[in-house]
Design an enzyme around this catalytic site. Structure first.
Site, PDB file in Angstrom:
ATOM      1  N   HIS A 222      14.714 -36.996 -11.480  1.00  0.00           N
ATOM      2  CA  HIS A 222      15.204 -37.385 -12.800  1.00  0.00           C
ATOM      3  C   HIS A 222      16.693 -37.650 -12.744  1.00  0.00           C
ATOM      4  O   HIS A 222      17.410 -36.970 -12.008  1.00  0.00           O
ATOM      5  CB  HIS A 222      14.900 -36.291 -13.835  1.00  0.00           C
ATOM      6  CG  HIS A 222      14.923 -36.826 -15.229  1.00  0.00           C
ATOM      7  ND1 HIS A 222      16.074 -36.920 -15.961  1.00  0.00           N
ATOM      8  CD2 HIS A 222      13.932 -37.349 -15.994  1.00  0.00           C
ATOM      9  CE1 HIS A 222      15.793 -37.467 -17.136  1.00  0.00           C
ATOM     10  NE2 HIS A 222      14.504 -37.735 -17.179  1.00  0.00           N
TER      11      HIS A 222
ATOM     12  N   ASP B  29       6.348 -37.297 -16.616  1.00  0.00           N
ATOM     13  CA  ASP B  29       5.243 -38.206 -16.316  1.00  0.00           C
ATOM     14  C   ASP B  29       4.247 -37.607 -15.334  1.00  0.00           C
ATOM     15  O   ASP B  29       3.079 -37.980 -15.309  1.00  0.00           O
ATOM     16  CB  ASP B  29       5.781 -39.519 -15.739  1.00  0.00           C
ATOM     17  CG  ASP B  29       6.423 -40.350 -16.818  1.00  0.00           C
ATOM     18  OD1 ASP B  29       5.765 -40.591 -17.825  1.00  0.00           O
ATOM     19  OD2 ASP B  29       7.593 -40.718 -16.659  1.00  0.00           O
TER      20      ASP B  29
HETATM   21  N1  COA Z   1      10.647 -39.575  -4.490  1.00  0.00           N
HETATM   22  C1  COA Z   1      11.372 -39.471  -3.360  1.00  0.00           C
HETATM   23  N2  COA Z   1      12.698 -39.331  -3.364  1.00  0.00           N
HETATM   24  C2  COA Z   1      13.309 -39.327  -4.567  1.00  0.00           C
HETATM   25  C3  COA Z   1      12.628 -39.444  -5.765  1.00  0.00           C
HETATM   26  C4  COA Z   1      11.231 -39.561  -5.690  1.00  0.00           C
HETATM   27  N3  COA Z   1      10.488 -39.666  -6.807  1.00  0.00           N
HETATM   28  N4  COA Z   1      13.497 -39.399  -6.791  1.00  0.00           N
HETATM   29  C5  COA Z   1      14.700 -39.260  -6.257  1.00  0.00           C
HETATM   30  N5  COA Z   1      14.599 -39.215  -4.900  1.00  0.00           N
HETATM   31  C6  COA Z   1      15.670 -39.035  -3.968  1.00  0.00           C
HETATM   32  C7  COA Z   1      16.353 -40.359  -3.654  1.00  0.00           C
HETATM   33  O1  COA Z   1      15.768 -41.014  -2.562  1.00  0.00           O
HETATM   34  C8  COA Z   1      17.737 -39.863  -3.319  1.00  0.00           C
HETATM   35  O2  COA Z   1      17.709 -39.284  -2.048  1.00  0.00           O
HETATM   36  P1  COA Z   1      18.796 -39.667  -0.957  1.00  0.00           P
HETATM   37  O3  COA Z   1      20.088 -39.184  -1.566  1.00  0.00           O
HETATM   38  O4  COA Z   1      18.333 -38.916   0.233  1.00  0.00           O
HETATM   39  O5  COA Z   1      18.719 -41.163  -0.829  1.00  0.00           O
HETATM   40  C9  COA Z   1      17.956 -38.736  -4.296  1.00  0.00           C
HETATM   41  O6  COA Z   1      16.656 -38.212  -4.582  1.00  0.00           O
HETATM   42  C10 COA Z   1      18.647 -39.152  -5.601  1.00  0.00           C
HETATM   43  O7  COA Z   1      17.878 -40.148  -6.204  1.00  0.00           O
HETATM   44  P2  COA Z   1      18.449 -41.314  -7.129  1.00  0.00           P
HETATM   45  O8  COA Z   1      17.680 -42.557  -6.913  1.00  0.00           O
HETATM   46  O9  COA Z   1      19.950 -41.379  -6.977  1.00  0.00           O
HETATM   47  O10 COA Z   1      18.152 -40.789  -8.561  1.00  0.00           O
HETATM   48  P3  COA Z   1      18.232 -41.680  -9.844  1.00  0.00           P
HETATM   49  O11 COA Z   1      18.848 -40.845 -10.881  1.00  0.00           O
HETATM   50  O12 COA Z   1      18.868 -42.979  -9.578  1.00  0.00           O
HETATM   51  O13 COA Z   1      16.698 -41.987 -10.174  1.00  0.00           O
HETATM   52  C11 COA Z   1      14.503 -41.746 -10.974  1.00  0.00           C
HETATM   53  C12 COA Z   1      15.952 -41.250 -11.053  1.00  0.00           C
HETATM   54  C13 COA Z   1      13.693 -41.090 -12.062  1.00  0.00           C
HETATM   55  C14 COA Z   1      14.464 -43.268 -11.176  1.00  0.00           C
HETATM   56  C15 COA Z   1      13.938 -41.372  -9.574  1.00  0.00           C
HETATM   57  O14 COA Z   1      13.938 -39.991  -9.427  1.00  0.00           O
HETATM   58  C16 COA Z   1      12.550 -41.951  -9.327  1.00  0.00           C
HETATM   59  O15 COA Z   1      12.430 -43.102  -8.876  1.00  0.00           O
HETATM   60  N6  COA Z   1      11.460 -41.160  -9.618  1.00  0.00           N
HETATM   61  C17 COA Z   1      10.125 -41.662  -9.427  1.00  0.00           C
HETATM   62  C18 COA Z   1       9.675 -42.433 -10.646  1.00  0.00           C
HETATM   63  C19 COA Z   1       9.424 -41.530 -11.841  1.00  0.00           C
HETATM   64  O16 COA Z   1       8.755 -40.519 -11.724  1.00  0.00           O
HETATM   65  N7  COA Z   1       9.949 -41.944 -12.992  1.00  0.00           N
HETATM   66  C20 COA Z   1       9.774 -41.224 -14.232  1.00  0.00           C
HETATM   67  C21 COA Z   1      11.065 -40.611 -14.677  1.00  0.00           C
HETATM   68  S1  COA Z   1      10.823 -39.604 -16.116  1.00  0.00           S
END
Ligand code: COA
Length: 373
Positions: free
Chosen positions: A260, A310
């Site tokens: 998140h 979710d």
């Molecule tokens: N699976 C695997 N790795 C994940 C992840 C996931 N669902 N969510 C975050 N990470 C990892 C990223 O790869 C990153 O790792 P790194 O630093 O080794 O590259 C780290 O955690 C930080 O992630 P980041 O993309 O900077 O977080 P964000 O704030 O930009 O993204 C989300 C937030 C929600 C978009 C992201 O967590 C995600 O894509 N989740 C999956 C989709 C989801 O469940 N969405 C519903 C949200 S309520």
């Protein structure tokens, strides 16, 4: 010029609608903790709280709920559209298209005085479950199950969807899910709604923008992908699940339903939904939470990230028998209240939303005639 990709860490506005403390797992709507609302408030009461900024009295809630119930039916012309769709592939695409038609039918489309905004708000909140359920009735070649004014928002939706009244547990489950999804500060879809409002575009346009934004797998689309993953892993042991996760992470793919932007500890809504999904699992004889718990342990160990709203919403919807491609629309049913509340706020304190960019292309190039290129 410093750049904040994804606007990470940027404060774009002040708001008194909701508050997240991502480090302490706190979410409040209008100052009321989400766990208290989950234990006590219905979806209708939560919608009133968000839209009007205060908890309703018994009489106010009764009137508000009755008005919502009275406005559920769709205009005949919209039902005609649903019967004549050229394709029926993505229920969320259809939902956002119907919002556009409703906008075109609104003779006071651009009026944004508070009375008009509230009329549009009630209409959109009340009609959303009917659009979703009628679409489902039509694609299953069933006669339409029309809204029942005597039922709550949640019970009426399940009634329209299935043609039978839900029991008390199912009604309460969907009601709680809607309460938990109703609002969540400046997430991507809410921001999209506010951007539309900031141009003084109409409320339907904001809801179309927000629905389109929610559709993405990194936002509301996650729950649909979660159920696909749970189905794939159902019955597998922890070792095989770990292998599956390793393979995904090696390919740098996201595990849906985890992570998140704001919560750096467990999302309080996920806590509530896990409890609910477990209760439903026990009642329906499913094991979604068993596989979910294995996944949670493995993903936390490998990435130090937690399941989000979710992740558990998927198990709740599966237990309620909601068609899988309708999961995003369940999110819309709840979140539409937050979108509308934010749009009303934007109209009231408007400043067009227009960030800057840093240009990194070539400059001042000489134009070359087409025969010389
Ligand atoms: N699976 C695997 N790795 C994940 C992840 C996931 N669902 N969510 C975050 N990470 C990892 C990223 O790869 C990153 O790792 P790194 O630093 O080794 O590259 C780290 O955690 C930080 O992630 P980041 O993309 O900077 O977080 P964000 O704030 O930009 O993204 C989300 C937030 C929600 C978009 C992201 O967590 C995600 O894509 N989740 C999956 C989709 C989801 O469940 N969405 C519903 C949200 S309520």
């Amino acid at each position: 010029m410093s750049i904040h990709y994804g606007l990470k860490g940027i404060v774009a506005l002040e708001s008194n609608i909701s508050r997240i403390d991502g480090g302490r797992s706190i979410l409040e709507y209008r100052g009321y903790n989400i766990h208290n609302l989950a234990a006590n408030a219905s979806f209708e009461e939560t919608a009133y709280l968000l839209l009007k900024g205060k908890l309703p009295t018994t009489l106010e809630l009764k009137k508000f709920s009755e008005t919502l119930a009275e406005r559920r039916e769709l205009p005949g012309k919209i039902i005609g559209v649903l019967y004549n769709l050229p394709t029926i592939n993505y229920p969320t695409v259809i939902l956002r298209t119907i919002y556009s038609y409703l906008g075109d039918m609104d003779e006071k489309l651009f009026q944004i005085n508070s009375e008009e905004l509230m009329r549009k708000a009630i209409d959109l909140i009340a009609k959303t479950p009917t659009i979703i359920a009628y679409y489902q009735n039509i694609r299953e070649n069933k006669p339409l199950t029309h809204p029942n004014k005597t039922l709550s928002h949640a019970a009426n939706f399940l009634w329209m969807l299935n043609g039978i009244e839900p029991d008390r547990v199912e009604e309460k489950a969907l009601d709680l899910d809607l309460v938990l999804h109703a609002e969540h500060t400046l997430n991507a879809s809410t921001f999209a709604a506010r951007i539309a409002a900031s141009t003084l575009s109409d409320m339907y346009a904001g809801i179309v923008s927000a629905t389109g934004t929610l559709f993405g797998p990194l936002h509301g689309g996650a729950s649909h992908n979660v159920i696909k993953m749970l189905r794939e892993l159902e019955g597998k042991d922890a070792k095989d699940i770990e292998k599956w996760i390793d393979n995904k992470l090696q390919k740098r793919e996201r595990v849906m339903g985890f992570g998140h932007r704001v919560y750096k500890t467990l999302d309080p809504r996920a806590k509530e939904l896990r409890k609910l999904a477990k209760k439903l699992d026990n009642l329906k004889g499913n094991a979604w939470i068993a596989v979910s718990d294995k996944l949670t342990e493995i993903v936390y160990r490998k990435k130090r990230i937690y399941p989000n709203v979710d992740f558990y919403a998927a198990s709740v919807y599966a237990n309620l028998g909601i068609p899988e491609d309708q999961y995003i629309n369940m999110f819309v049913m709840g979140r539409i209240v937050g979108w509308i509340t934010h749009m009303m706020d934007q109209y009231q304190n408007n400043k067009i939303i227009r960030p800057l960019q840093k240009y990194i292309g070539k400059e001042e190039r000489a134009y070359i005639q087409i025969d010389k290129r």
